[in-house]
Scaffold this motif. Structure first.
Motif, PDB file in Angstrom:
ATOM      1  N   GLN A  86      -8.244  23.494-143.490  1.00 34.31           N
ATOM      2  CA  GLN A  86      -7.433  24.021-142.380  1.00 34.31           C
ATOM      3  C   GLN A  86      -7.343  25.543-142.403  1.00 34.31           C
ATOM      4  O   GLN A  86      -6.410  26.123-141.851  1.00 34.31           O
ATOM      5  CB  GLN A  86      -6.020  23.403-142.394  1.00 34.31           C
ATOM      6  CG  GLN A  86      -5.983  21.891-142.500  1.00 34.31           C
ATOM      7  CD  GLN A  86      -6.867  21.222-141.453  1.00 34.31           C
ATOM      8  OE1 GLN A  86      -6.766  21.531-140.279  1.00 34.31           O
ATOM      9  NE2 GLN A  86      -7.714  20.301-141.891  1.00 34.31           N
ATOM     10  N   ARG A  87      -8.328  26.192-143.016  1.00 34.57           N
ATOM     11  CA  ARG A  87      -8.368  27.654-143.030  1.00 34.57           C
ATOM     12  C   ARG A  87      -8.884  28.185-141.691  1.00 34.57           C
ATOM     13  O   ARG A  87      -9.596  27.490-140.963  1.00 34.57           O
ATOM     14  CB  ARG A  87      -9.258  28.149-144.170  1.00 34.57           C
ATOM     15  CG  ARG A  87      -8.753  27.834-145.557  1.00 34.57           C
ATOM     16  CD  ARG A  87      -9.733  28.292-146.630  1.00 34.57           C
ATOM     17  NE  ARG A  87     -10.998  27.568-146.547  1.00 34.57           N
ATOM     18  CZ  ARG A  87     -12.148  28.115-146.213  1.00 34.57           C
ATOM     19  NH1 ARG A  87     -12.205  29.415-145.884  1.00 34.57           N
ATOM     20  NH2 ARG A  87     -13.256  27.404-146.171  1.00 34.57           N
ATOM     21  N   ALA A  88      -8.530  29.424-141.397  1.00 34.36           N
ATOM     22  CA  ALA A  88      -8.968  30.063-140.156  1.00 34.36           C
ATOM     23  C   ALA A  88     -10.305  30.750-140.356  1.00 34.36           C
ATOM     24  O   ALA A  88     -10.517  31.459-141.350  1.00 34.36           O
ATOM     25  CB  ALA A  88      -7.935  31.082-139.697  1.00 34.36           C
ATOM     26  N   GLY A  89     -11.219  30.547-139.410  1.00 36.34           N
ATOM     27  CA  GLY A  89     -12.475  31.268-139.410  1.00 36.34           C
ATOM     28  C   GLY A  89     -12.325  32.615-138.731  1.00 36.34           C
ATOM     29  O   GLY A  89     -11.214  33.069-138.430  1.00 36.34           O
ATOM     30  N   THR A  90     -13.448  33.241-138.475  1.00 39.70           N
ATOM     31  CA  THR A  90     -13.459  34.544-137.804  1.00 39.70           C
ATOM     32  C   THR A  90     -13.337  34.361-136.293  1.00 39.70           C
ATOM     33  O   THR A  90     -13.995  33.504-135.706  1.00 39.70           O
ATOM     34  CB  THR A  90     -14.757  35.300-138.118  1.00 39.70           C
ATOM     35  OG1 THR A  90     -14.851  35.469-139.535  1.00 39.70           O
ATOM     36  CG2 THR A  90     -14.782  36.665-137.442  1.00 39.70           C
ATOM     37  N   ALA A  91     -12.495  35.146-135.684  1.00 38.40           N
ATOM     38  CA  ALA A  91     -12.266  35.047-134.242  1.00 38.40           C
ATOM     39  C   ALA A  91     -13.499  35.474-133.457  1.00 38.40           C
ATOM     40  O   ALA A  91     -14.180  36.437-133.812  1.00 38.40           O
ATOM     41  CB  ALA A  91     -11.067  35.889-133.837  1.00 38.40           C
ATOM     42  N   GLN A  92     -13.761  34.751-132.385  1.00 39.04           N
ATOM     43  CA  GLN A  92     -14.837  35.087-131.455  1.00 39.04           C
ATOM     44  C   GLN A  92     -14.241  35.234-130.061  1.00 39.04           C
ATOM     45  O   GLN A  92     -13.557  34.329-129.579  1.00 39.04           O
ATOM     46  CB  GLN A  92     -15.898  33.992-131.436  1.00 39.04           C
ATOM     47  CG  GLN A  92     -16.962  34.179-130.366  1.00 39.04           C
ATOM     48  CD  GLN A  92     -17.790  32.933-130.133  1.00 39.04           C
ATOM     49  OE1 GLN A  92     -17.494  31.868-130.669  1.00 39.04           O
ATOM     50  NE2 GLN A  92     -18.824  33.049-129.314  1.00 39.04           N
ATOM     51  N   VAL A  93     -14.481  36.354-129.419  1.00 35.62           N
ATOM     52  CA  VAL A  93     -14.013  36.553-128.046  1.00 35.62           C
ATOM     53  C   VAL A  93     -14.994  35.854-127.110  1.00 35.62           C
ATOM     54  O   VAL A  93     -16.173  36.180-127.068  1.00 35.62           O
ATOM     55  CB  VAL A  93     -13.908  38.046-127.707  1.00 35.62           C
ATOM     56  CG1 VAL A  93     -13.536  38.234-126.234  1.00 35.62           C
ATOM     57  CG2 VAL A  93     -12.881  38.728-128.603  1.00 35.62           C
ATOM     58  N   THR A  94     -14.485  34.861-126.353  1.00 33.65           N
ATOM     59  CA  THR A  94     -15.355  34.068-125.487  1.00 33.65           C
ATOM     60  C   THR A  94     -15.318  34.500-124.026  1.00 33.65           C
ATOM     61  O   THR A  94     -16.199  34.119-123.251  1.00 33.65           O
ATOM     62  CB  THR A  94     -14.972  32.580-125.574  1.00 33.65           C
ATOM     63  OG1 THR A  94     -13.648  32.396-125.058  1.00 33.65           O
ATOM     64  CG2 THR A  94     -15.032  32.076-127.011  1.00 33.65           C
ATOM     65  N   ALA A  95     -14.305  35.258-123.642  1.00 29.37           N
ATOM     66  CA  ALA A  95     -14.219  35.739-122.254  1.00 29.37           C
ATOM     67  C   ALA A  95     -13.419  37.026-122.229  1.00 29.37           C
ATOM     68  O   ALA A  95     -12.468  37.202-122.991  1.00 29.37           O
ATOM     69  CB  ALA A  95     -13.574  34.688-121.349  1.00 29.37           C
ATOM     70  N   THR A  96     -13.808  37.939-121.339  1.00 28.03           N
ATOM     71  CA  THR A  96     -13.127  39.223-121.199  1.00 28.03           C
ATOM     72  C   THR A  96     -12.825  39.484-119.723  1.00 28.03           C
ATOM     73  O   THR A  96     -13.245  38.734-118.847  1.00 28.03           O
ATOM     74  CB  THR A  96     -14.006  40.360-121.747  1.00 28.03           C
ATOM     75  OG1 THR A  96     -15.227  40.416-120.987  1.00 28.03           O
ATOM     76  CG2 THR A  96     -14.344  40.157-123.220  1.00 28.03           C
ATOM     77  N   GLY A  97     -12.115  40.570-119.459  1.00 26.02           N
ATOM     78  CA  GLY A  97     -11.844  40.974-118.083  1.00 26.02           C
ATOM     79  C   GLY A  97     -10.844  40.113-117.356  1.00 26.02           C
ATOM     80  O   GLY A  97     -10.770  40.151-116.118  1.00 26.02           O
ATOM     81  N   LEU A  98     -10.033  39.341-118.104  1.00 23.02           N
ATOM     82  CA  LEU A  98      -9.051  38.441-117.491  1.00 23.02           C
ATOM     83  C   LEU A  98      -7.684  39.128-117.488  1.00 23.02           C
ATOM     84  O   LEU A  98      -6.810  38.858-118.316  1.00 23.02           O
ATOM     85  CB  LEU A  98      -9.013  37.116-118.252  1.00 23.02           C
ATOM     86  CG  LEU A  98     -10.343  36.348-118.240  1.00 23.02           C
ATOM     87  CD1 LEU A  98     -10.352  35.254-119.303  1.00 23.02           C
ATOM     88  CD2 LEU A  98     -10.590  35.759-116.860  1.00 23.02           C
ATOM     89  N   ASP A 153     -19.695  30.431-120.315  1.00 20.85           N
ATOM     90  CA  ASP A 153     -20.404  31.691-120.523  1.00 20.85           C
ATOM     91  C   ASP A 153     -19.518  32.915-120.270  1.00 20.85           C
ATOM     92  O   ASP A 153     -19.988  34.059-120.333  1.00 20.85           O
ATOM     93  CB  ASP A 153     -21.661  31.767-119.654  1.00 20.85           C
ATOM     94  CG  ASP A 153     -21.349  31.758-118.155  1.00 20.85           C
ATOM     95  OD1 ASP A 153     -20.159  31.731-117.783  1.00 20.85           O
ATOM     96  OD2 ASP A 153     -22.306  31.771-117.351  1.00 20.85           O
ATOM     97  N   GLY A 154     -18.220  32.669-119.969  1.00 25.73           N
ATOM     98  CA  GLY A 154     -17.273  33.759-119.760  1.00 25.73           C
ATOM     99  C   GLY A 154     -17.135  34.222-118.332  1.00 25.73           C
ATOM    100  O   GLY A 154     -16.241  35.018-118.021  1.00 25.73           O
ATOM    101  N   THR A 155     -17.997  33.755-117.416  1.00 21.76           N
ATOM    102  CA  THR A 155     -17.865  34.139-116.011  1.00 21.76           C
ATOM    103  C   THR A 155     -16.680  33.418-115.397  1.00 21.76           C
ATOM    104  O   THR A 155     -16.250  32.361-115.863  1.00 21.76           O
ATOM    105  CB  THR A 155     -19.143  33.816-115.225  1.00 21.76           C
ATOM    106  OG1 THR A 155     -19.409  32.403-115.317  1.00 21.76           O
ATOM    107  CG2 THR A 155     -20.322  34.595-115.785  1.00 21.76           C
ATOM    108  N   ARG A 156     -16.164  33.959-114.305  1.00 22.33           N
ATOM    109  CA  ARG A 156     -14.930  33.415-113.731  1.00 22.33           C
ATOM    110  C   ARG A 156     -14.974  33.396-112.214  1.00 22.33           C
ATOM    111  O   ARG A 156     -15.693  34.173-111.582  1.00 22.33           O
ATOM    112  CB  ARG A 156     -13.727  34.236-114.163  1.00 22.33           C
ATOM    113  CG  ARG A 156     -13.875  35.713-113.880  1.00 22.33           C
ATOM    114  CD  ARG A 156     -12.554  36.456-113.908  1.00 22.33           C
ATOM    115  NE  ARG A 156     -11.756  36.193-112.729  1.00 22.33           N
ATOM    116  CZ  ARG A 156     -10.708  36.935-112.362  1.00 22.33           C
ATOM    117  NH1 ARG A 156     -10.340  37.975-113.085  1.00 22.33           N
ATOM    118  NH2 ARG A 156     -10.021  36.648-111.288  1.00 22.33           N
TER     119      ARG A 156
END
Length: 320
Positions: A228-240, A272-275
Motif C-alpha cells: 500500500q505504498r505510494a508510487g511516483t505521481a504522474q500528471v495525466t491532464a493539464t489546463g483544467l 490522452d488528456g484532451t477535453r
C-alpha cells in the motif's frame, strides 16, 4: 473544494427555497451528456452550499453543506433531511487555512450505510476524519493537522482504508476506516498548492489514487504499490482551470468527467488528456464542486461560491 471568495461574495446571501425545480428549458449539454436539468435548489441563506456527494443504491444522495457544517440526505424527490450539524470551533474557524471559516468537505458511504466525511476548522480539536453510523451521532475518528485543509475523500473497501487530500499541505493522508492515526501517504510535489489550494478531488481507480490540483489545473495519478505504498505521481491532464472534484465514467479506459469550479463548466477528459466542455451555465451550473454517477445519470453539485445565486443539484444523462 471551492475557490477563493471575494469579500463581497462572502457577505452576500440570497435565499433560495429548497424545492424541486420547475420544468427546465432544452438542455444545452454537449454529447455525450444530454437531458441536463436542475433537480434540487438549496437554501443559500442557511449556508447550504453543497461541497461533496456520495450516492446510495436507493437513490439517496448524501451531501456535505460546507458553510452550514452539515451532513444531509437528499431523496430522489428532492427532499432534504439534515443528518448532523458539526460543532463550531471556539474561535469561529478564523484560523482555517486559506478560507478562514469552518467547513465540511469530502464524503463517502460504506456498504453498511456508514458515512465518513471531513471537517476543516483550523483547530486541533475538530479538524479531521469523522464518521456517522445510521441512527448514530457524528464522531471524529482521526485527527488531522489544524494547519491543513482536508478536502477530498475516498474509501478503499478492499483494505478498509480512507485516503484524504490536504489542499493546504499538499498531502494525501491514509487513515484506517476503523479510526486511528493518519499517515502521510504521499507528499509528491504534484500535490502542492501554488498560491491557494493544491490537492483537491480524490478517487481510487484501477490500482491508483487519482487527485486533482486546483491551483495547477491538473489531474494526478499515483500508483498504489505493494504494501500500500505510494508510487511516483504522474500528471495525466493539464489546463483544467479551477478543477475541483471528478468522477470516472466507466466508458473506456480512465475517461473522466470533471467539475471546473472557477470557470463554471463541466468537462469530459479523455485518457490522452484532451477535453471537451459538456455542461455550462446555460445548463444551470453555479460553480460546480462535485460529480458522481449512478448508472448513466450524472449528478453535479454547484455551491455558488462565486455566483452567490443558486446552489443546486443538476442531473444529466450520459450517452454512449
Amino acid at each position: 473544494m471551492f475557490t477563493k471568495l471575494p469579500k463581497s461574495v462572502m457577505l452576500t446571501a440570497a435565499a433560495i427555497a429548497v424545492a424541486m425545480s420547475a420544468p427546465a428549458p432544452a438542455s444545452a449539454a454537449t454529447p455525450p451528456l444530454d437531458h441536463a436539468r436542475t433537480a434540487v435548489h438549496f437554501d443559500l441563506a442557511k449556508g447550504r452550499t453543497p461541497e461533496n456527494i456520495a450516492l446510495a443504491s436507493d437513490g439517496t444522495a448524501y451531501v456535505t453543506f460546507a458553510k452550514a457544517r452539515q451532513i444531509a440526505a437528499v431523496s430522489r424527490r428532492g427532499d432534504v433531511r439534515i443528518l448532523a450539524t458539526l460543532p463550531a470551533p471556539a474561535d469561529g474557524g478564523v484560523h482555517t487555512p486559506a478560507l478562514r471559516f469552518p467547513l465540511t468537505t469530502g464524503i463517502v458511504r460504506a456498504h453498511d450505510g456508514t458515512l465518513y466525511f471531513l471537517y476543516a476548522t483550523g483547530t486541533a480539536d475538530l479538524t479531521g476524519v469523522w464518521r456517522l453510523r445510521p441512527g448514530g451521532r457524528p464522531q471524529r475518528i482521526s485527527a488531522l493537522p489544524a494547519t491543513g485543509l482536508p478536502n477530498g475523500l475516498a474509501l478503499d473497501a478492499r483494505t478498509r482504508a480512507l485516503y484524504v487530500t490536504d489542499s493546504a499541505l499538499g498531502t494525501i493522508w491514509r487513515v484506517p476506516a476503523s479510526g486511528g492515526t493518519a499517515t502521510a501517504w504521499s507528499t509528491d510535489p504534484a500535490l502542492a498548492p501554488a498560491g491557494f489550494l493544491g490537492a483537491n478531488g480524490l478517487k481510487i481507480h484501477n490500482g491508483a489514487v487519482w487527485a486533482t490540483n486546483l491551483d495547477k489545473g491538473t489531474i494526478v495519478r499515483i500508483p498504489i504499490l505493494p504494501g500500500q505504498r505510494a508510487g511516483t505521481a504522474q500528471v495525466t491532464a493539464t489546463g483544467l482551470t479551477g478543477i475541483d472534484d471528478f468522477a470516472f465514467t466507466g466508458r473506456g479506459d480512465d475517461q473522466i468527467i470533471a467539475a471546473l469550479n472557477t470557470v463554471n463548466e463541466v468537462a469530459l477528459v479523455r485518457p490522452d488528456g484532451t477535453r471537451t466542455t459538456v455542461l455550462t451555465a446555460a445548463d444551470g451550473l453555479q460553480g460546480p464542486t462535485s460529480i458522481a454517477l449512478r448508472g448513466n445519470t450524472v449528478h453535479v453539485l454547484s455551491a455558488a461560491y462565486l455566483t452567490a445565486k443558486d446552489p443546486n443539484l443538476l442531473l444529466a444523462r450520459l450517452g454512449r
